[in-house]
Motif scaffolding. Structure first.
Motif, short mmCIF file in Angstrom:
data_model
loop_
_atom_site.label_atom_id
_atom_site.label_comp_id
_atom_site.label_asym_id
_atom_site.label_seq_id
_atom_site.Cartn_x
_atom_site.Cartn_y
_atom_site.Cartn_z
N GLY A 1 0.84 -1.20 0.00
CA GLY A 1 0.00 0.00 0.00
C GLY A 1 0.87 1.25 0.00
O GLY A 1 1.92 1.28 -0.65
N VAL A 2 0.47 2.26 0.77
CA VAL A 2 1.25 3.50 0.77
C VAL A 2 2.61 3.35 1.44
O VAL A 2 3.51 4.17 1.22
CB VAL A 2 0.49 4.66 1.46
CG1 VAL A 2 -0.68 5.11 0.65
CG2 VAL A 2 0.11 4.30 2.87
N THR A 3 2.78 2.30 2.23
CA THR A 3 4.09 2.14 2.88
C THR A 3 5.17 1.71 1.88
O THR A 3 6.34 1.61 2.23
CB THR A 3 4.03 1.13 4.04
OG1 THR A 3 3.65 -0.14 3.52
CG2 THR A 3 3.06 1.56 5.12
N ALA A 4 4.77 1.50 0.63
CA ALA A 4 5.78 1.22 -0.42
C ALA A 4 6.82 2.32 -0.48
O ALA A 4 7.97 2.07 -0.85
CB ALA A 4 5.09 1.06 -1.77
#
Lengths: 512, 91
Positions: free
Chosen positions: A423-426
């Protein structure tokens, strides 16, 4: 695809030919490198050819050429000398796009004719000593005083700065767009309070001017603000797309110079009774150089196509910048290797090419940072069409097109997996993003190489380039699958290595 | 209550990442142009919020966030959707 606009098909090849002859006749790259300065005769010669007005509209005294045409010219200049190409390319892109696209009528009327004739050379001043890739941390400020803007601060690494007559300056302007607004400002050098620092002593492009420029209360009329006041950051990102594209075109020229040098050497240098170019290993290197160069040129032309069709250059110019600058460095390094010990000497010129092109992996967006942006952009893009080119290519390219489609499919699967896992933690998985970006860039380059080929020779180059790029993309995607483990290992090792430096102790060395 | 919780945390983290004072932030300010948060900075913000508030956030959704207010509204909507039990208890 990748063709000049109809009205430029006659003019531009002639101009490129004139530029080639001018550079051969007037420009001594070794002397420019040795003396660290571009002779006035070269500047005036470039001006008389109209090179400073290439990208400036005809109504203001320029030629109004397309981005594609300007790329062709800059590439040809860089083939002969990178310092001169950067002087003209910076002027045509970052230096004058601001006043051309965003300037008020007063600014355009007053300054563009001088910039088009070459009487004035333009520069761009955004970077500061404490803010490289992080443009948002700029400190230079513009304060609104009546109907003027008063600038205070210092810019670093200002290309063309030593001989420029104008600067497009990015500054914080709290008076516009809220407390944190930024604006782009057109500042003539003659403005009181503009001070030019000493020339930097550089590894390469030694004829190119690089200085600090300070603004000590330099005051310009408010109509010198370029574009919408308070939206300078957005405008600067836009101008950077031109800068990156023209820099990529310069890298194509450097790559061509490397191939020129390699061919001249391998066809004349004899070992074991025959030219070294007759050995299979050498032929393979030469073929790979030619294929990579073809792919680099295809990518730059692909960006120009996007511009001609009104598309955004933000993502594709970053792709081109990384691909072309890395490619140029690889080509020059290979040319030097083929020359052997001779290449390490300054005389033949390849050593200078190596020094000159090293900076292109750093300026106008360091490649390490651009890879993160390219990776994120790919992750964020909804159902981006990739591949599906098999049905639109001629028979000789079907195998290459099939490979490109296969890579597109695999990359799509990897993207879906990364999205699902992170998700956004990529954004915190930098190795994942960079490895994804390498595959995305390879796919973009292979696609442009195949779709841009229109002759037997280009079919062969495109096929070879595709093999090369698929190999690189596959390696990168394979590495992506172990990125988390690599990150953990790197973190553990770096903690050990950083500790003495953080503590101020002597470094222990790396011996076991 | 939860709307103010998510808004408060979003603004506090935004201020921390952009290195500015939270009380000076306005809803209409744009993350990129005004606060200097590019795509990497914006995602770093959302990744931090996702960790703190235990949210799963998609990258493509993040790209639709342009202003401070967009970020607050987006986080609040996601929080309500992903933690409905908290809202049920306090209804």
């Amino acid at each position: 695809m990748h063709e000049l606009a109809t009205h430029e098909r006659d003019i531009v090849p002639q101009l490129v030919d004139q530029v080639r002859r001018f550079m051969a006749r007037e420009v001594d790259g070794a002397a420019i490198d040795r003396r660290g300065v571009i002779p006035e005769s070269v500047r005036s010669g470039a001006a008389s050819l109209g090179l400073f007005g290439m990208s400036i509209p005809e109504e203001h005294g320029g030629a109004g050429l397309s981005l594609r045409a300007v790329c062709d010219v800059i590439s040809e200049m860089a083939r002969a000398d990178r310092s001169v190409a950067i002087m003209v390319g910076l002027h045509a892109g970052l230096g004058t796009r601001g006043p051309v696209e965003l300037g008020t009528k007063a600014v355009r009327d007053a300054y563009l004719p001088r910039l088009a004739s070459g009487e004035w050379i333009a520069s761009f001043a955004a970077t500061e000593a404490g803010a490289g890739s992080d443009l948002a941390s700029l400190r230079t400020r513009g304060e609104v005083v009546g109907d003027t803007l008063r600038l205070t601060g210092e810019k670093a690494y200002v290309t063309n700065g030593g001989f420029a007559s104008s600067f497009t300056v990015l500054a914080r302007t709290p008076g516009f767009g809220g407390a944190r607004g930024h604006s782009l400002v057109f500042v003539p050098r003659e403005t009181p309070g503009v001070e030019i620092g000493a020339e930097e002593d550089k590894l390469g492009i030694r004829g190119s001017s690089t200085v600090t420029v300070s603004f000590d209360g330099a005051t310009v009329p408010l109509d010198h603000v370029l574009g919408t006041p308070g939206r300078g950051m957005e405008h600067a990102y836009h101008l950077l797309t031109w800068g990156r594209t023209l820099m990529s075109a310069g890298c194509v020229g450097t790559g061509r110079a490397a191939l020129d040098a390699a061919l001249a050497h391998v066809t004349t240098r004899r070992q074991f009774g025959k030219p070294i170019g007759d050995f299979a290993a050498t032929r393979l290197h030469i073929a790979r150089m030619a294929a990579r160069l073809y792919a680099m040129e295809s990518v730059v032309r692909g960006v120009a196509d996007v511009h001609a069709s009104g598309g955004s250059l933000e993502a594709v110019s970053a792709i081109a910048k990384v691909f072309a600058s890395e490619g140029a460095f690889k080509l020059v390094d290979r040319a030097l290797q083929l020359q052997g010990a001779l290449g390490f000497l300054e005389g033949p010129g390849v050593a200078r090419l190596l020094r000159d092109c090293r900076i292109t992996r750093i300026f106008e967006g360091a490649n390490d940072v651009l890879l993160l942006r390219v990776g994120l952009a790919r992750l964020a893009a909804h159902d981006v069409p990739r591949g599906h080119i098999l049905g639109v290519v001629p028979a000789p390219l079907r195998s290459a097109a099939s490979e490109v489609d296969g890579l597109a499919e695999r990359l799509g699967e990897v993207v879906a997996d990364v999205r699902a896992r992170h998700g956004v933690t990529a954004v915190r998985h930098q190795l994942v993003l960079q490895r994804l970006a390498v595959a995305e860039i390879s796919l973009y380059a292979a696609t442009n190489s195949v779709l841009g080929a229109s002759s037997e020779e280009q079919f062969a180059l495109a096929s070879h380039a595709t093999d090369l790029l698929i190999e690189e993309a596959t390696t990168s995607l394979d590495a992506l699958s172990r990125a988390d483990a690599d990150e953990r290992r790197a973190l553990a090792m770096s903690e050990v290595l950083y500790a003495p430096y953080r503590d101020g102790r002597d470094a222990p060395g790396l011996s076991p | 209550m939860f709307d103010s919780l998510t808004r408060h945390r979003t603004i506090a983290l935004l201020a921390e990442i952009a290195e500015i004072e939270a009380q000076t932030l306005r809803g209409s300010e744009r993350l990129r142009e005004d606060l200097g948060l590019d795509s990497i900075g914006s995602l770093e913000l959302l990744a931090t919020i996702a960790s703190e508030l235990k949210l799963d956030l998609e990258v493509e959704d993040a790209m639709e966030i342009h202003t401070v207010e967009d970020a607050c509204v987006f986080i609040d909507r996601q929080y309500r959707a992903q933690h409905p039990e908290l809202y049920a208890c306090n209804a």
